[in-house]
Motif scaffolding. Structure first.
Motif, PDB file in Angstrom:
ATOM      1  N   TRP A  96       0.672  -1.206   0.135  1.00  0.00           N
ATOM      2  CA  TRP A  96      -0.104  -0.023   0.057  1.00  0.00           C
ATOM      3  C   TRP A  96       0.820   1.169  -0.029  1.00  0.00           C
ATOM      4  CZ3 TRP A  96      -5.415   0.433   2.091  1.00  0.00           C
ATOM      5  CH2 TRP A  96      -6.267  -0.589   1.758  1.00  0.00           C
ATOM      6  N   ARG A  97       2.008   1.115   0.630  1.00  0.00           N
ATOM      7  CA  ARG A  97       2.894   2.437   0.631  1.00  0.00           C
ATOM      8  C   ARG A  97       3.263   2.651  -0.778  1.00  0.00           C
ATOM      9  NH1 ARG A  97       7.535   4.019   0.056  1.00  0.00           N
ATOM     10  NH2 ARG A  97       8.382   1.968  -0.461  1.00  0.00           N
ATOM     11  N   MET A  98       3.655   1.459  -1.664  1.00  0.00           N
ATOM     12  CA  MET A  98       4.184   1.598  -3.171  1.00  0.00           C
ATOM     13  C   MET A  98       2.807   2.140  -3.776  1.00  0.00           C
ATOM     14  SD  MET A  98       6.706   1.133  -4.849  1.00  0.00           S
ATOM     15  CE  MET A  98       7.650   0.216  -3.738  1.00  0.00           C
ATOM     16  N   TRP A  99       2.005   1.823  -3.648  1.00  0.00           N
ATOM     17  CA  TRP A  99       0.600   2.301  -4.332  1.00  0.00           C
ATOM     18  C   TRP A  99       0.192   3.672  -4.029  1.00  0.00           C
ATOM     19  CZ3 TRP A  99      -4.947  -0.306  -3.155  1.00  0.00           C
ATOM     20  CH2 TRP A  99      -5.882   0.507  -4.032  1.00  0.00           C
ATOM     21  N   TYR A 100       0.652   4.079  -2.633  1.00  0.00           N
ATOM     22  CA  TYR A 100       0.638   5.593  -2.283  1.00  0.00           C
ATOM     23  C   TYR A 100       1.620   6.400  -3.187  1.00  0.00           C
ATOM     24  CZ  TYR A 100       0.767   9.621   0.683  1.00  0.00           C
ATOM     25  OH  TYR A 100       0.836  10.951   1.118  1.00  0.00           O
ATOM     26  N   ASP A 133       0.199   7.014  -6.701  1.00  0.00           N
ATOM     27  CA  ASP A 133      -0.701   7.751  -6.491  1.00  0.00           C
ATOM     28  C   ASP A 133      -0.066   9.378  -6.440  1.00  0.00           C
ATOM     29  OD1 ASP A 133      -2.933   6.478  -7.442  1.00  0.00           O
ATOM     30  OD2 ASP A 133      -3.392   6.160  -5.673  1.00  0.00           O
ATOM     31  N   ARG A 134       0.750   9.690  -5.760  1.00  0.00           N
ATOM     32  CA  ARG A 134       1.650  10.963  -5.560  1.00  0.00           C
ATOM     33  C   ARG A 134       2.010  11.211  -7.030  1.00  0.00           C
ATOM     34  NH1 ARG A 134      -0.651  13.704  -2.169  1.00  0.00           N
ATOM     35  NH2 ARG A 134       1.150  15.098  -1.701  1.00  0.00           N
ATOM     36  N   LEU A 135       2.451  10.355  -7.712  1.00  0.00           N
ATOM     37  CA  LEU A 135       3.147  10.598  -8.959  1.00  0.00           C
ATOM     38  C   LEU A 135       2.142  11.025  -9.865  1.00  0.00           C
ATOM     39  CD1 LEU A 135       5.467   7.444  -9.188  1.00  0.00           C
ATOM     40  CD2 LEU A 135       6.173   9.801  -9.304  1.00  0.00           C
ATOM     41  N   ARG A 136       1.032  10.814  -9.704  1.00  0.00           N
ATOM     42  CA  ARG A 136      -0.074  11.138 -10.719  1.00  0.00           C
ATOM     43  C   ARG A 136      -0.556  12.653 -10.416  1.00  0.00           C
ATOM     44  NH1 ARG A 136      -4.945   7.386  -9.326  1.00  0.00           N
ATOM     45  NH2 ARG A 136      -5.709   8.307 -11.107  1.00  0.00           N
ATOM     46  N   PHE A 156       3.480  -5.661  -8.454  1.00  0.00           N
ATOM     47  CA  PHE A 156       2.614  -4.844  -9.359  1.00  0.00           C
ATOM     48  C   PHE A 156       2.909  -3.480  -9.280  1.00  0.00           C
ATOM     49  CE2 PHE A 156      -1.194  -2.731 -10.339  1.00  0.00           C
ATOM     50  CZ  PHE A 156      -1.500  -2.929 -11.724  1.00  0.00           C
ATOM     51  N   TYR A 157       2.985  -3.016  -7.916  1.00  0.00           N
ATOM     52  CA  TYR A 157       2.737  -1.647  -7.656  1.00  0.00           C
ATOM     53  C   TYR A 157       4.220  -1.186  -7.876  1.00  0.00           C
ATOM     54  CZ  TYR A 157      -2.077  -1.906  -6.361  1.00  0.00           C
ATOM     55  OH  TYR A 157      -3.341  -2.083  -6.247  1.00  0.00           O
ATOM     56  N   GLN A 158       5.244  -1.923  -7.822  1.00  0.00           N
ATOM     57  CA  GLN A 158       6.682  -1.458  -8.130  1.00  0.00           C
ATOM     58  C   GLN A 158       6.647  -1.316  -9.845  1.00  0.00           C
ATOM     59  OE1 GLN A 158       8.334  -4.835  -6.287  1.00  0.00           O
ATOM     60  NE2 GLN A 158       9.352  -3.487  -4.420  1.00  0.00           N
ATOM     61  N   GLU A 159       6.166  -2.016 -10.252  1.00  0.00           N
ATOM     62  CA  GLU A 159       6.318  -1.926 -11.770  1.00  0.00           C
ATOM     63  C   GLU A 159       5.565  -0.808 -12.268  1.00  0.00           C
ATOM     64  OE1 GLU A 159       5.516  -5.593 -13.752  1.00  0.00           O
ATOM     65  OE2 GLU A 159       5.236  -4.821 -15.638  1.00  0.00           O
ATOM     66  N   LEU A 160       4.135  -0.844 -11.563  1.00  0.00           N
ATOM     67  CA  LEU A 160       3.424   0.469 -11.930  1.00  0.00           C
ATOM     68  C   LEU A 160       4.186   1.815 -11.592  1.00  0.00           C
ATOM     69  CD1 LEU A 160       0.615   1.415 -13.091  1.00  0.00           C
ATOM     70  CD2 LEU A 160      -0.381   1.102 -10.868  1.00  0.00           C
ATOM     71  N   ARG A 161       4.725   1.602 -10.375  1.00  0.00           N
ATOM     72  CA  ARG A 161       5.371   3.069  -9.875  1.00  0.00           C
ATOM     73  C   ARG A 161       6.422   3.417 -10.961  1.00  0.00           C
ATOM     74  NH1 ARG A 161       9.449   3.144  -5.716  1.00  0.00           N
ATOM     75  NH2 ARG A 161      10.490   1.328  -7.278  1.00  0.00           N
ATOM     76  N   ASP A 162       7.135   2.451 -11.282  1.00  0.00           N
ATOM     77  CA  ASP A 162       8.209   2.653 -12.308  1.00  0.00           C
ATOM     78  C   ASP A 162       7.746   3.262 -13.514  1.00  0.00           C
ATOM     79  OD1 ASP A 162      10.014   1.697 -10.325  1.00  0.00           O
ATOM     80  OD2 ASP A 162      10.322  -0.197 -11.397  1.00  0.00           O
ATOM     81  N   GLU A 163       6.623   2.540 -14.024  1.00  0.00           N
ATOM     82  CA  GLU A 163       5.877   3.102 -15.254  1.00  0.00           C
ATOM     83  C   GLU A 163       5.301   4.601 -15.157  1.00  0.00           C
ATOM     84  OE1 GLU A 163       3.037   0.713 -16.911  1.00  0.00           O
ATOM     85  OE2 GLU A 163       2.795   1.893 -18.672  1.00  0.00           O
ATOM     86  N   VAL A 164       4.512   4.781 -14.295  1.00  0.00           N
ATOM     87  CA  VAL A 164       3.936   5.950 -13.925  1.00  0.00           C
ATOM     88  C   VAL A 164       5.139   7.064 -13.964  1.00  0.00           C
ATOM     89  CG1 VAL A 164       2.457   7.463 -12.529  1.00  0.00           C
ATOM     90  CG2 VAL A 164       2.015   5.032 -12.999  1.00  0.00           C
ATOM     91  N   LYS A 165       6.060   6.569 -13.222  1.00  0.00           N
ATOM     92  CA  LYS A 165       7.393   7.838 -12.750  1.00  0.00           C
ATOM     93  C   LYS A 165       7.921   8.190 -14.206  1.00  0.00           C
ATOM     94  CE  LYS A 165      11.167   8.135  -9.604  1.00  0.00           C
ATOM     95  NZ  LYS A 165      12.326   8.349 -10.365  1.00  0.00           N
ATOM     96  N   ALA A 166       8.281   7.079 -15.111  1.00  0.00           N
ATOM     97  CA  ALA A 166       8.549   7.279 -16.491  1.00  0.00           C
ATOM     98  C   ALA A 166       7.724   8.349 -17.211  1.00  0.00           C
ATOM     99  CB  ALA A 166       9.128   6.122 -17.340  1.00  0.00           C
ATOM    100  N   ARG A 167       6.237   7.908 -17.073  1.00  0.00           N
ATOM    101  CA  ARG A 167       5.573   8.672 -17.921  1.00  0.00           C
ATOM    102  C   ARG A 167       5.545  10.065 -17.546  1.00  0.00           C
ATOM    103  NH1 ARG A 167       1.318   5.879 -20.620  1.00  0.00           N
ATOM    104  NH2 ARG A 167      -0.127   7.296 -20.456  1.00  0.00           N
ATOM    105  N   ALA A 168       5.495  10.370 -16.039  1.00  0.00           N
ATOM    106  CA  ALA A 168       5.744  11.625 -15.708  1.00  0.00           C
ATOM    107  C   ALA A 168       6.695  12.647 -16.094  1.00  0.00           C
ATOM    108  CB  ALA A 168       5.292  11.521 -14.034  1.00  0.00           C
ATOM    109  N   PRO A 185      -0.367   6.110   4.289  1.00  0.00           N
ATOM    110  CA  PRO A 185       0.213   5.055   5.321  1.00  0.00           C
ATOM    111  C   PRO A 185       0.047   5.442   6.612  1.00  0.00           C
ATOM    112  CG  PRO A 185       1.822   5.813   3.516  1.00  0.00           C
ATOM    113  CD  PRO A 185       0.518   6.539   3.303  1.00  0.00           C
ATOM    114  N   VAL A 186      -0.203   4.655   7.571  1.00  0.00           N
ATOM    115  CA  VAL A 186      -0.245   5.046   9.145  1.00  0.00           C
ATOM    116  C   VAL A 186       0.881   4.714   9.855  1.00  0.00           C
ATOM    117  CG1 VAL A 186      -2.807   5.326   8.813  1.00  0.00           C
ATOM    118  CG2 VAL A 186      -1.590   3.146   9.417  1.00  0.00           C
TER     119      VAL A 186
END
Lengths: 387, 447
Positions: free
Chosen positions: B224-228, B231-234, B265-277, B327-328
């Protein structure tokens, strides 16, 4: 105890109080008495009475179109709650000095945040009623009641002592006993008191201090026992099952269609008073137990039984003595639309009743006078079938 | 019976029309396979003798269920899947014919209809999406978010003789002084979760392995931290990942939580979204308006509507449905993983309470205001779902409150999560066109 009610027959008084249900509460409010509104039967009114506050059960009106609430509330939610809030927006509840909302269902839970913002009551409190019924749920609920008590102490500046709570419990238990006594009069055939009269009585009582209501019920019982010309015998004896029925329109329709409404399982009826609070026990624990276990509402999750029969018995077995003792031969399940918990229970209730060889009619209604008339044909057909 | 099964399959062929949305990110395209694997995995688990349980999304018990060796089937997801395939109607109609009101939660009606049909024909309803839900061994309900979550499984008692357990997930009102209630709320949550563990131990005849649960919890938190982070990259302009992708990307977070696949999954998505951003790759060639999906569950029956917005230059860059929590920080003294989950649940549910008390009085509105500010939002769209009280009641109120703090166009579309009978394409398009024009006018005025 004396009352300030007009001296006519007690049943006339009931009729007047039913028509002008907030009149007495308004008078008391003008006299400086704190009147606290509450929704649903999960609020332990004993706390309010113990601190010399008048509990006022907030009601809607099937006769008043919902207009102002549309600017604040979605139309896909319980129209009864929408109506209550609509009346509040129209100023009908300005005499209330506070608001207490229990977590009974999703809609009631959510109205708390909306009501307190737009009406800004001087005092407001939300009681988180658990959905489950295991020992930890009682412990949690007791803590919630302690919190409720502390918030009321802060509001009133008075101490909520055990002695005061015990006194309030006695008064409300007396009220419950009197109402059960009134219901006893419905067991006869024909019943000595009609469903319409009982409904008026219950609605009228929701706006009275408990002592005044107790006096009134005592008088009504006496009067009913002595009168001639009560309800006539009808071919069907019906139990009305559902949630909030705060208008006589539907009950009248049933009674005019060939039935005596002899019993109910409604939030505005027996469900709110059938079970006593244990007056001998520690009051906090006794109130937690009574309000969690003693109210048979589908919003509370009864643990699964060992098989289907056992499960239905655990959930609806309390209906059996109602059916037997009041000699019921048909049940009308009258549900207000968008009430998820009742709508999800309805097929199971019907299954249980079928197992008891009791026929039932399921009606889902919109909490509006405009739909009441349309139900006449369905009710008549059902009554003809069971008569 | 065979004949009836053929009829029930044949008369309700899924519509051929494409209703799902085109995706922007490559990683999200993997989700469809993950969804298929959930239902196929349940079949395989059952065949191996592993207990399979019907579960409710967001109930905070994901890691416990998995650690106990129970294979979860997320019944709400299945209803959403049926809706996306435009194959929910036969199940909904079946539930209604069984006496369930047509305003009950669309997920519930789909699920009850599916199980009613299975009992009637003695087999999985033919041509069910992804092979259908396997017959569960357990039903695990909760009171998290709404009442139908335990009422649904209670109602299933009519269709199956399966052990069922429901428990409370409690949230205090925002008006509460948290210092007064935290202790007993957490204690109750802990007790409720212990009740669940005890039920599962009784059913599986296995003791909970707390070391394994800790591992799953850590994995869940990291997921969930990775997912967070994704979304911050978005927040980037143009938006690198739209809401229609989120409504797929939520699958690993909610339905695979506590597994390595979800984290990967979220590690891969993070990398992709980061690159897109970083490369300023947006959802559409020219992003004119940035929208917030303000609340209500998505219209699973017509997800391509997000693409329709895009055809008008409007992109949903963030959303307030099926969101992960921020994250909490659970107090360090907590050494028991079940108690940790109880704390985590409480802290998640009470996020933004302090902030709300200082401003709007409403934690959801606070979150929306954060989104509007952080994601540079031009307009807000709510989705009122006719059968979902839990996510619909309050939308008008949020909209009213928002207007006290920001000057921004907002609208409310109405249909359902599942039931396509509550949806009017012509009406939606007209409303969307008018709304995007309003957003344009408002934006022009500000320039």
């Amino acid at each position: 105890m004396s009352t300030q009610l007009p001296v006519k027959s007690a049943l006339d008084d009931i009729g007047t109080l039913y028509q002008e249900r907030a009149k007495r509460a308004r008078e008391l409010s003008k006299q400086g008495k704190g009147v606290v509104g509450y929704l649903c039967c999960f609020v332990p009114v004993e706390f309010l009475t113990a601190l010399d506050l008048v509990p006022y059960r907030i009601q809607g009106s099937v006769r008043e179109p919902i207009t102002m609430a549309d600017s604040y509330l979605e139309t896909i939610m319980c129209p009864y709650v929408r109506s209550c809030f609509d009346l509040a927006l129209k100023g009908d509840y300005e005499f209330l000095s506070g608001l207490v909302v229990p977590h009974s269902c999703d809609t009631i839970q959510r109205i708390y945040d909306i009501w307190r913002v737009y009406r800004e009551p001087k005092y407001h409190h939300f009681i988180n009623v658990p959905h489950m019924m295991d020992p930890s749920s009682y412990e949690f609920f007791r803590k919630e009641l302690e919190l409720f008590g502390r918030s009321l102490e802060k509001f009133t500046g008075q101490k909520l002592t055990e002695q005061r709570l015990h006194h309030a419990i006695r008064l409300h238990n007396q009220n419950r006993a009197l109402l059960r006594g009134l219901y006893e009069l419905r067991k006869q055939d024909p019943p000595l008191v009609s469903g319409t009269e009982v409904t008026k009585m219950l609605i009228a009582g929701m706006g009275l201090p408990v002592e005044e209501f107790n006096d009134l019920i005592t008088k009504v019982i006496r009067e009913v026992k002595e009168r001639r010309g009560g309800p006539t015998k009808k071919p069907a004896r019906v139990l009305l099952f559902g949630s909030e029925v705060d208008d006589v329109a539907f009950v009248q329709l049933v009674e005019a269609s060939g039935a005596n409404v002899v019993m109910d399982d409604l939030c505005t009826g027996s469900r709110s008073f059938w079970e006593d609070v244990d007056a001998t026990a520690d009051p906090w624990g006794a109130l937690a137990t009574r309000y969690l276990r003693g109210i048979h509402c589908p919003r509370t999750c009864v643990p699964q039984g060992k098989d289907r029969h056992d499960d239905l018995e655990a959930r609806f077995g309390y209906l059996k003595p109602y059916i037997h003792d009041f000699n019921v031969n048909g049940v009308i399940i009258y549900i207000i639309r968008f009430c998820d918990t009742y709508e999800l229970d309805a097929p199971d209730v019907r299954e249980y009743l079928q197992d008891q060889n009791i026929r039932s009619l399921y009606i889902e209604d919109d909490y509006s006078m405009t739909t009441i008339g349309q139900l006449r044909t369905r009710v008549q057909a059902f009554l003809e079938m069971i008569a | 019976m065979q004949e009836k099964a053929q009829q029930q399959g044949a008369q309700q062929q899924p519509a051929q029309q494409k209703t799902t949305a085109a995706k922007s990110t490559e990683t999200v395209r993997k989700v469809r396979g993950m969804v298929k694997a959930m239902y196929q995995g349940a079949v395989e688990a059952k065949a191996k003798g592993q207990p399979v349980a019907y579960c409710m999304v967001g109930s905070q018990y994901d890691e416990i269920v998995r650690t106990m060796g129970v294979f979860p089937i997320w019944t709400e997801n299945y209803a959403g899947l049926c809706a996306a395939k435009r194959d929910a109607e036969r199940f909904i109609m079946k539930a209604e014919s069984e006496g369930y009101s047509n305003v009950i939660c669309g997920y519930v009606r789909t699920g009850i209809g599916f199980d009613a049909m299975r009992r009637e024909i003695g087999d999985t309803p033919p041509t069910s999406p992804d092979g259908g839900m396997v017959m569960p061994d357990l039903l695990l309900g909760s009171s998290f978010a709404c009442d139908p979550r335990f009422k649904w499984y209670q109602a299933l008692g009519h269709y199956m003789n399966v052990p069922s357990f429901s428990f409370d997930v409690v949230t205090p009102p925002v008006t509460t002084d948290l210092s007064e209630v935290t202790e007993y709320y957490v204690k109750y949550q802990h007790e409720q979760l212990k009740g669940l563990v005890s039920f599962l131990e009784g059913q599986t005849k296995k003791k909970l392995d707390t070391d394994r649960l800790w591992q799953a919890v850590k994995l869940g938190d990291e997921t969930w931290r990775m997912w967070y982070e994704v979304d911050r990259l978005r927040r980037a302009i143009p938006g690198p990942m739209p809401s229609e992708d989120h409504y797929n990307a939520m699958v690993p977070g909610y339905y695979y939580c506590g597994t390595p696949e979800a984290l990967a999954f979220y590690q891969e998505l993070r990398d992709e979204v980061k690159a897109r951003a970083e490369n300023k790759v947006g959802v559409i060639p020219e992003e004119k308006y940035r929208l917030l999906f303000g609340g209500g569950l998505p219209p699973w029956h017509t997800m391509w509507m997000f693409n329709y917005f895009e055809s008008l230059g409007a992109v949903f860059v963030i959303e307030n449905a099926y969101r992960q929590y921020d994250p909490v920080e659970v107090p360090a003294h907590v050494k028991d993983p079940v108690e940790y989950i109880a704390w985590r649940s409480f802290l998640r549910m009470t996020q933004r309470y302090d902030k709300a008390k200082q401003r709007s009085g409403n934690p959801t509105v606070e979150r929306l205001l954060e989104f509007i500010n952080d994601y540079k939002i031009d307009g807000v769209v709510f989705h009122a779902t006719r059968s979902c009280r839990a996510t619909t009641i309050g939308q008008i109120h949020w909209k009213n409150l928002l207007q006290q703090y920001v000057d921004i166009p907002a609208t409310q579309l109405i249909s359902d999560i599942v039931d396509v009978r509550d949806y009017s394409e012509a009406q939606w398009k007209a409303q969307i066109n008018a709304f995007v024009e309003a957003v344009d006018a408002h934006k022009s005025k500000k320039r």
